[in-house]
Design a protein around this motif. Sequence first.
Motif, PDB file in Angstrom:
ATOM      1  N   PHE A  18      43.059  37.749  43.552  1.00 23.86           N
ATOM      2  CA  PHE A  18      41.903  38.770  43.818  1.00 23.86           C
ATOM      3  C   PHE A  18      41.543  39.302  42.641  1.00 23.86           C
ATOM      4  CE2 PHE A  18      44.060  38.124  48.334  1.00 23.86           C
ATOM      5  CZ  PHE A  18      42.522  37.814  49.266  1.00 23.86           C
TER       6      PHE A  18
ATOM      7  N   ASN B  79      43.004  42.315  41.637  1.00 28.86           N
ATOM      8  CA  ASN B  79      43.009  43.857  42.029  1.00 28.86           C
ATOM      9  C   ASN B  79      44.160  44.169  41.647  1.00 28.86           C
ATOM     10  OD1 ASN B  79      45.211  42.414  44.323  1.00 28.86           O
ATOM     11  ND2 ASN B  79      43.072  43.268  45.358  1.00 28.86           N
TER      12      ASN B  79
ATOM     13  N   PRO C 196      37.633  42.497  39.591  1.00 28.32           N
ATOM     14  CA  PRO C 196      37.344  41.945  40.242  1.00 28.32           C
ATOM     15  C   PRO C 196      35.267  41.936  40.815  1.00 28.32           C
ATOM     16  CG  PRO C 196      39.436  43.530  41.229  1.00 28.32           C
ATOM     17  CD  PRO C 196      38.696  43.642  39.812  1.00 28.32           C
TER      18      PRO C 196
ATOM     19  N   GLN D 255      33.428  38.862  42.422  1.00 23.72           N
ATOM     20  CA  GLN D 255      31.939  39.256  42.755  1.00 23.72           C
ATOM     21  C   GLN D 255      31.461  38.820  42.074  1.00 23.72           C
ATOM     22  OE1 GLN D 255      33.151  42.095  45.913  1.00 23.72           O
ATOM     23  NE2 GLN D 255      34.350  43.140  44.245  1.00 23.72           N
TER      24      GLN D 255
END
Length: 309
Positions: free
Chosen positions: A167, A169, A178, A182
């Motif tokens: 992820f 993160n 992150p 996306q």
Amino acid sequence: MQSTSPPSVVKKIVYLDYLRIFASLGVIACHLWVVAFLPNLNIETVLLPECLGIHGDLLYKCGLDTVFILPNDSLDHLFFNFFNLIFGMGYQGVHLFFILSGFGLTLSAFLSEKKTNRIGWVDFLKKRFSRLYPSYWIVLAIYLSINFYLYKSVLGLLKTYVLGSIFLNIIPATWFVPIILQLYLLFPLLFYFLKKLSIKNFLVISLIIKIVVSAIVITTSLLVFNKILGFGGGALAPGGFALTRLFEFCFGMAMAKYYVIHGFSINTLNIFRQPYFILLGFFLQLSGFFLSLKYSTITFGVAELRYDF
């Protein structure tokens, strides 16, 4: 309908490098000011608790509130306020990074489409992910090695590394990664609408989506948790959703489309000279200041300075 066929040869756009340097210097200056300089300055009447560390947009508050306390302010206070305001604005360079990411990705997509008359999205995105993930894995390993003492067990450390490797993160200073991930996943859809819509409509729709999603995230967070969720208490990325940063990325995409059609020109920015765009910008900026001042707190663990209010 105007053609969006890119030129056969795209010259290096040196101005983009200048912008990257400018944005990088701004971010570095902001972090150095907060972590290295602020804690060591001895100006007690100015260095209120909320002025130590990045607290949403409180660097602005700490600067402007004390600047206007005249004539009691001494010369050293005025110097402090000046540098606090200038360096505090450095984090705005992150906006430029999102814009430049949208521009570069879109221009690359247009060039790929010109070569083959189609874009193999799997291969296109694979190249981007291959640049993003390996470097993050290395940096994450170094980061966790330095901070291993924060974890109670080796299993917890490994779990953190695995989840962070997926992820992206974990490292606070790379909170935007992150979001970029996306946006990469959304890019094929965004590129489709960029080609179908006019630049103005594309930007207006992306701005509306950003506002609506941000409002939903912020309102829900405040009603349920009485604080804004997301990195830094939501000051930088409410909810951690890419859609709250959509407009910056789409602005870069729109600039790339304009460049492909017309070549580089300052006229790309003309639509934002309209009064309603200027008023909307002021409203959004003031809303961001208010929400950051009231609900958001961003701190650096290294300095061990945390004040929630």
